[in-house]
Enzyme design. Structure first.
Site, PDB file in Angstrom:
ATOM      1  N   CYS A   1       0.828  -1.209   0.000  1.00 41.57           N
ATOM      2  CA  CYS A   1       0.000   0.000   0.000  1.00 41.57           C
ATOM      3  C   CYS A   1       0.863   1.260   0.000  1.00 41.57           C
ATOM      4  CB  CYS A   1      -0.940  -0.002   1.191  1.00 41.57           C
ATOM      5  SG  CYS A   1      -2.175  -1.327   1.156  1.00 41.57           S
TER       6      CYS A   1
ATOM      7  N   ASP B   1     -23.055  10.862 -11.173  1.00 39.01           N
ATOM      8  CA  ASP B   1     -24.407  10.481 -10.759  1.00 39.01           C
ATOM      9  C   ASP B   1     -24.418   9.681  -9.466  1.00 39.01           C
ATOM     10  OD1 ASP B   1     -23.279   8.111 -11.657  1.00 39.01           O
ATOM     11  OD2 ASP B   1     -24.793   7.727 -13.209  1.00 39.01           O
TER      12      ASP B   1
END
Length: 219
Positions: free
Chosen positions: A45, A139
């Site tokens: 990570c 959206d």
């Protein structure tokens, strides 16, 4: 909770390294990429966060906001950021969610509803399902879900490629074929009849089979 492509991305409030946010308000009229991490100070990570910081201008140019998440508190995020800059050359230049109550991880189906307690008591292996990438449109619907194992670094160049496809196909009645790159030929969407296609592409299309209709990428 299981999320699917086309679902409304769950809204939430959370503390981040850039202040408290409400997720849908933070997205606004932009696209968004949320990518999650099982624990701070994890090696793979660390490389991913640094790389995302380096290529953030590529996301900016596409009107895409980036936000990270890790199941650790803000003070650890700050210390990890210093490590990321030292080892990768770039510090995170986007907000990182401190998901210490597991709320977001549970809303997005990355951890079970029964997970609770102090995140410091959990290891990266306990949270290994928190290795996801979500692409969310203006959206607020989920457009892409990727889930990676602990041992494999994510390919964020591929995420950019998919975003290029998503943004193109949201505007034009086309789909993108295997390994497509911006500027290459595309395929007329299956939802478009031949009669409709002739109105949009009066010069016709290449059709090695009736169900494969190849045209130049719309500009």
């Amino acid at each position: 909770m299981t999320l699917h492509i086309g679902d409304i991305a769950p809204d939430f409030e959370a503390e981040t390294t850039e202040g408290r946010i409400r997720f849908h308000d933070w997205i606004g009229d932009s696209w968004a990429v949320m990518f999650s991490h099982p624990k701070d100070f994890t090696p793979i990570c660390t490389t991913e966060l640094g790389y995302m910081a380096r290529i953030k201008p590529d996301f900016d140019s596409r009107n895409v906001k980036i936000i990270g998440l890790s199941v650790d508190p803000l003070d650890k995020h700050a210390a990890w950021s210093a490590d990321i800059e030292e080892t990768q050359g770039y510090a995170p230049n986007y907000p990182m969610i401190a998901d210490v109550d597991f709320n977001v991880s549970q809303l997005y189906g990355m951890l079970g509803a029964d997970v609770s307690g102090d995140p410091a008591d959990r290891t990266a292996a306990d949270n290994q399902t928190v290795r996801n990438v979500f692409v969310i449109g203006p959206d607020k619907k989920v457009k892409l879900i990727l889930v990676y194992p602990m041992t494999t670094g994510r390919n964020f160049d591929e995420v950019l490629r998919v975003i290029d496809s998503l943004q193109l196909t949201a505007k034009h009645k086309v789909s993108t074929p295997v390994n497509w790159q911006p500027g290459e030929d595309v395929v007329i969407a299956g939802s478009v009849s031949d009669d409709q296609a002739r109105e949009i592409w009066p010069d016709g299309w290449e059709s090695p089979k009736p169900y494969i209709r190849i045209v130049q990428q719309p500009s």
